[in-house]
Design an enzyme around this catalytic site. Structure first.
Site, mmCIF file in Angstrom:
data_model
loop_
_atom_site.group_PDB
_atom_site.id
_atom_site.type_symbol
_atom_site.label_atom_id
_atom_site.label_comp_id
_atom_site.label_asym_id
_atom_site.label_seq_id
_atom_site.Cartn_x
_atom_site.Cartn_y
_atom_site.Cartn_z
ATOM 1 N N SER A 9 -15.630 53.126 -86.737
ATOM 2 C CA SER A 9 -17.064 52.945 -86.960
ATOM 3 C C SER A 9 -17.546 54.341 -86.878
ATOM 4 O O SER A 9 -17.430 55.320 -86.006
ATOM 5 C CB SER A 9 -17.316 52.565 -85.445
ATOM 6 O OG SER A 9 -18.867 52.691 -85.447
ATOM 7 N N HIS A 34 -16.281 50.972 -90.780
ATOM 8 C CA HIS A 34 -17.415 50.201 -90.040
ATOM 9 C C HIS A 34 -18.608 50.886 -90.016
ATOM 10 O O HIS A 34 -18.669 51.922 -89.529
ATOM 11 C CB HIS A 34 -16.568 49.654 -88.735
ATOM 12 C CG HIS A 34 -17.607 48.747 -87.783
ATOM 13 N ND1 HIS A 34 -17.164 47.436 -88.264
ATOM 14 C CD2 HIS A 34 -18.428 48.947 -86.719
ATOM 15 C CE1 HIS A 34 -18.152 46.949 -87.236
ATOM 16 N NE2 HIS A 34 -18.838 47.662 -86.406
ATOM 17 N N ASP A 36 -22.320 50.501 -88.667
ATOM 18 C CA ASP A 36 -23.183 49.915 -87.638
ATOM 19 C C ASP A 36 -24.738 49.959 -87.872
ATOM 20 O O ASP A 36 -25.129 51.314 -87.866
ATOM 21 C CB ASP A 36 -22.742 50.366 -86.277
ATOM 22 C CG ASP A 36 -21.621 49.940 -85.612
ATOM 23 O OD1 ASP A 36 -21.201 48.765 -85.595
ATOM 24 O OD2 ASP A 36 -20.709 50.754 -85.324
ATOM 25 N N MET A 38 -28.420 49.513 -86.622
ATOM 26 C CA MET A 38 -29.246 48.932 -85.621
ATOM 27 C C MET A 38 -30.670 49.343 -85.917
ATOM 28 O O MET A 38 -31.039 50.123 -86.498
ATOM 29 C CB MET A 38 -28.788 49.779 -84.315
ATOM 30 C CG MET A 38 -27.389 49.653 -84.036
ATOM 31 S SD MET A 38 -26.751 50.640 -82.725
ATOM 32 C CE MET A 38 -25.051 50.261 -82.827
ATOM 33 N N HIS A 67 -21.959 46.021 -90.169
ATOM 34 C CA HIS A 67 -22.309 45.079 -89.004
ATOM 35 C C HIS A 67 -23.502 45.236 -88.812
ATOM 36 O O HIS A 67 -24.304 46.349 -88.469
ATOM 37 C CB HIS A 67 -21.390 45.586 -87.969
ATOM 38 C CG HIS A 67 -21.647 45.159 -86.597
ATOM 39 N ND1 HIS A 67 -21.204 45.541 -85.312
ATOM 40 C CD2 HIS A 67 -22.394 44.002 -86.329
ATOM 41 C CE1 HIS A 67 -21.762 44.812 -84.433
ATOM 42 N NE2 HIS A 67 -22.340 43.929 -84.931
ATOM 43 N N MET A 69 -26.906 44.769 -86.965
ATOM 44 C CA MET A 69 -27.362 44.310 -85.608
ATOM 45 C C MET A 69 -28.931 44.415 -85.655
ATOM 46 O O MET A 69 -29.582 45.309 -85.295
ATOM 47 C CB MET A 69 -26.870 45.458 -84.451
ATOM 48 C CG MET A 69 -25.403 45.016 -84.156
ATOM 49 S SD MET A 69 -24.856 46.512 -83.470
ATOM 50 C CE MET A 69 -23.957 47.324 -84.774
ATOM 51 N N MET A 138 -17.323 40.810 -80.181
ATOM 52 C CA MET A 138 -17.888 41.991 -79.551
ATOM 53 C C MET A 138 -17.405 42.021 -78.140
ATOM 54 O O MET A 138 -17.457 41.112 -77.440
ATOM 55 C CB MET A 138 -19.255 41.990 -79.422
ATOM 56 C CG MET A 138 -20.134 42.144 -80.680
ATOM 57 S SD MET A 138 -19.888 43.593 -81.614
ATOM 58 C CE MET A 138 -20.317 44.900 -80.512
ATOM 59 N N ASP A 176 -14.756 44.601 -81.887
ATOM 60 C CA ASP A 176 -15.572 45.837 -81.775
ATOM 61 C C ASP A 176 -15.969 46.031 -80.350
ATOM 62 O O ASP A 176 -16.681 45.306 -79.807
ATOM 63 C CB ASP A 176 -16.627 45.376 -82.700
ATOM 64 C CG ASP A 176 -17.456 46.600 -83.088
ATOM 65 O OD1 ASP A 176 -17.189 47.699 -82.546
ATOM 66 O OD2 ASP A 176 -18.534 46.236 -83.746
HETATM 67 C C1 DX5 Z 1 -21.552 48.901 -80.758
HETATM 68 C C2 DX5 Z 1 -20.877 49.007 -82.335
HETATM 69 C C3 DX5 Z 1 -19.641 49.583 -82.432
HETATM 70 C C4 DX5 Z 1 -19.468 50.691 -81.841
HETATM 71 C C5 DX5 Z 1 -18.063 50.854 -81.313
HETATM 72 O O1 DX5 Z 1 -22.727 48.151 -80.824
HETATM 73 O O2 DX5 Z 1 -21.169 47.805 -83.105
HETATM 74 O O3 DX5 Z 1 -19.283 49.449 -83.626
HETATM 75 O O4 DX5 Z 1 -19.542 51.958 -82.607
HETATM 76 O O5 DX5 Z 1 -17.805 52.152 -80.490
HETATM 77 P P1 DX5 Z 1 -16.682 52.357 -79.509
HETATM 78 O O6 DX5 Z 1 -15.320 52.139 -80.167
HETATM 79 O O7 DX5 Z 1 -17.066 53.624 -79.178
HETATM 80 O O8 DX5 Z 1 -17.114 51.442 -78.473
HETATM 81 ZN ZN ZN Z 2 -19.694 47.435 -84.850
#
Ligand code: DX5
Ligand code: ZN
Length: 223
Positions: A9, A34, A36, A38, A67, A69, A138, A176
């Site tokens: 990620s 990956h 992310d 947000m 991903h 969010m 998750m 994840d």
């Molecule tokens: C959290 C993200 C993850 C995050 C994982 O909301 O979706 O992808 O980056 O990070 P680690 O591996 O540090 O938990």
């Molecule tokens: Zn993620």
């Protein structure tokens, strides 16, 4: 033999050097990037959008796994497809029309997936298995890197694995949150085949060392 995929990620990468970071992590053995997204609405954090996806796209050949969010979801999907995303996943709570959103992702030429928070029931899968290419479990609450793995996720992974096997379809099962060298084998034993790791990889000086150690752990499962 299961095909295991390591999906670093970039949330924990150095954003000032993102092109170099994704090239380095792929050179170290990453199978997927990956990504992310947000929105400071669905989750209490704000990260990156299609422009950044487009910017890293020429730096790597591996699939980019977006991903989402974000809420609402649909408006932004074509933008990510145009920016070079290969897989797009979203949270069922963030879409009013899950079937339509899955179809929209596929109509835009990407693989589609649903993401399950620690407290999200799995019944959202029931009538859409034929439109799903990935299930993402998750193992932390979404919003931040560096959180601790929630063990109950293992039961959800096992449940999703059963659903996938019963469907007979080729569906990736991704986990994840809080994945490290010392718990990746447990997630694989429960049935996961794709492993997101942010802080465990980008937080360390030797990406290849971590990814190799993760693969060694995966090999011990005999899957
Ligand atoms: C959290 C993200 C993850 C995050 C994982 O909301 O979706 O992808 O980056 O990070 P680690 O591996 O540090 O938990
Ligand atoms: Zn993620």
């Amino acid at each position: 033999m299961t095909t295991f995929r390591i999906a670093p990620s970039i949330l924990s990468a150095d954003f000032a050097r993102l092109g170099e970071e994704v090239r380095n992590v792929v050179a170290a053995g990453a199978d997927i990037i990956h990504f992310d997204v947000m929105d400071n609405h669905y989750v209490p954090n704000l990260t990156i959008g299609p422009l950044v996806c487009q910017a890293i796209r020429p730096h790597v050949q591996v699939p980019i796994d977006v991903h989402l969010m974000v809420k609402p979801v649909d408006r932004i999907i074509p933008d990510f497809a145009k920016a070079g995303a290969n897989i797009i996943t979203f949270h069922p709570e963030a879409s009013e029309h899950i079937d339509r959103t899955l179809q929209l992702i596929r109509d835009n030429g990407c693989k589609a997936g649903l993401v399950f928070n620690p407290g999200t029931p799995m019944h959202y899968l029931d009538h859409v298995m034929d439109k799903i290419d990935m299930i993402l479990i998750m193992s932390v609450n979404p919003g931040f890197g560096g959180q601790s793995f929630i063990p109950e996720a293992l039961n959800k992974i096992a449940y999703a694995r059963k659903k996938i096997d019963e469907s007979g379809r080729d569906i990736m099962l991704e986990v994840d949150g809080g994945i490290k060298i010392d718990n990746i084998a447990a997630a694989a034993a429960a049935g996961a085949d794709t492993f997101v790791a942010g802080s465990a990889i980008f937080g360390q000086p030797d990406y290849k060392g971590v990814i190799d150690a993760m693969r060694e752990q995966l090999a011990t499962t005999g899957k």
